[in-house]
Write a protein that holds these residues in place. Structure first.
Motif, PDB file in Angstrom:
ATOM      1  N   ARG A  74      14.273  80.834  21.969  1.00 21.31           N
ATOM      2  CA  ARG A  74      14.593  82.073  21.252  1.00 21.31           C
ATOM      3  C   ARG A  74      14.196  81.962  19.773  1.00 21.31           C
ATOM      4  O   ARG A  74      13.652  82.900  19.192  1.00 21.31           O
TER       5      ARG A  74
ATOM      6  N   GLN B 256      11.572  84.423  18.012  1.00 16.41           N
ATOM      7  CA  GLN B 256      12.030  85.327  16.947  1.00 16.41           C
ATOM      8  C   GLN B 256      11.158  85.210  15.708  1.00 16.41           C
ATOM      9  O   GLN B 256      10.886  86.203  15.019  1.00 16.41           O
TER      10      GLN B 256
ATOM     11  N   ASN C 101      21.996  82.311  15.932  1.00 18.18           N
ATOM     12  CA  ASN C 101      21.929  83.325  16.992  1.00 18.18           C
ATOM     13  C   ASN C 101      20.556  83.995  17.100  1.00 18.18           C
ATOM     14  O   ASN C 101      20.430  85.220  17.021  1.00 18.18           O
TER      15      ASN C 101
ATOM     16  N   GLN D  36      17.256  85.721  18.612  1.00 19.94           N
ATOM     17  CA  GLN D  36      17.094  86.627  19.744  1.00 19.94           C
ATOM     18  C   GLN D  36      15.613  86.837  20.030  1.00 19.94           C
ATOM     19  O   GLN D  36      14.780  86.795  19.119  1.00 19.94           O
ATOM     20  N   TYR D  37      15.304  87.064  21.280  1.00 21.95           N
ATOM     21  CA  TYR D  37      13.932  87.412  21.632  1.00 21.95           C
ATOM     22  C   TYR D  37      13.582  88.762  20.999  1.00 21.95           C
ATOM     23  O   TYR D  37      14.431  89.657  20.919  1.00 21.95           O
TER      24      TYR D  37
ATOM     25  N   GLU E  20      12.618  92.485  20.441  1.00 19.82           N
ATOM     26  CA  GLU E  20      12.802  93.656  21.299  1.00 19.82           C
ATOM     27  C   GLU E  20      11.450  94.311  21.583  1.00 19.82           C
ATOM     28  O   GLU E  20      10.584  94.388  20.714  1.00 19.82           O
TER      29      GLU E  20
END
Length: 290
Positions: free
Chosen positions: A53, A57, A265, A267-268, A270
């Motif tokens: 991830r 990101q 945290n 994230q991939y 969007e």
């Protein structure tokens, strides 16, 4: 297995760390080496997931600094704790004795070039802290080509301030800095040196210079204590890792890294509705190729 609170090993403010109060043989109640290894293996798997991830990101960077006395286990920590990471997203740099070119620049010059890029995890095996560790123990700046105005009684305080400011600069530019001091006892170091001598496959790791540095053990402990207390902060904490037991040190390091990856945290990215429709159209075309 016993719970493991990483806060017991984290230092974030001046005067909070005292070498004499820290047990290098501590295992936090963990008595089962095999259970610890199994938990490490699970942590390595989790780290790989978080790194995927993190890399995708492509916004943050993570800098991991390992400092230690010789034979404390820096290389082993890199090998075992980071074994599941995708090499594409990892940069490892080892900082040994400065070259002539490096000595012609400020002490941060060679380090800055090796920083991780966005989406990368950087691992420093030793770092700019060598300036206030071996440099301080042996007064190295005073034998280098520095102007007299730089070489007064406040040199080391300036070095600590410069490092604090540098790490604040890195933090404010998207690089999370985690610092690890792998702390072993003098007795354990002696045993590891003897093992390197007795085991022919480990002879290459041994250097007579490492033994010579043992004569300065107390000076090094003072230097580590002062450096940690002078540069620890909530944003750039120091973690002191009891390292007489390699299996516990590696487990603890993995727990700390997972904690901070979760905190970031990642994230991939969007995918927009338009991109999704485009992907479905490409999928349809591929399927019709028959």
């Amino acid at each position: 297995m016993p719970s493991l609170d990483i806060r017991d090993y984290r230092f974030t403010k001046k005067g909070s760390f005292h070498v004499r109060d820290f047990d290098p043989a501590d295992t936090n109640g963990f008595g089962d080496k095999q259970q610890a290894k199994a938990r490490l293996a699970e942590n390595v798997r989790k780290m790989a997931e978080w790194q995927d991830r993190f890399y995708a990101q492509d916004k943050e960077a993570l800098l991991i600094i390992f400092q230690a006395m010789d034979s404390a286990g820096k290389d082993g920590a890199v090998k075992h704790v980071m074994s599941g990471l995708n090499p594409q997203g990892v940069r490892v740099a080892s900082f040994k004795q400065p070259s002539a070119e490096e000595l012609d620049h400020d002490y941060l010059w060679r380090v800055h070039k090796a920083l991780p890029g966005r989406g990368e995890i950087g691992i420093f095996n030793r770092s700019y802290y060598e300036e206030v560790l071996v440099g301080k123990v042996h007064n190295l700046p005073f034998s280098q080509k520095l102007p007299a105005r730089c070489l007064d009684g406040k040199l080391w305080e300036r070095r600590y301030r410069q490092i604090r400011n540098y790490e604040e600069y890195l933090t404010e530019n998207g690089i999370t800095v985690l610092k690890f001091f792998l702390h072993i006892s003098k007795e354990e170091q002696k045993d590891r040196f003897l093992e390197r001598i007795d085991d022919e496959t480990k002879n290459w790791k041994f250097s007579a210079a490492d033994v010579a540095e043992r004569a300065h053990w107390d000076e090094y402990m003072d230097a580590y204590e002062q450096a940690i207390n002078a540069t620890a902060s909530p944003n750039t904490p120091w973690y002191v890792i009891p390292s007489d037991k390699k299996w516990f040190a590696r487990l603890l390091i993995s727990e700390i890294l997972i904690h901070h990856l979760k905190k970031l945290n990642p994230q991939y990215p969007e995918v927009s509705q338009e991109q999704k429709r485009s992907l479905q159209e490409i999928r349809r075309q591929l399927a019709e190729e028959g």
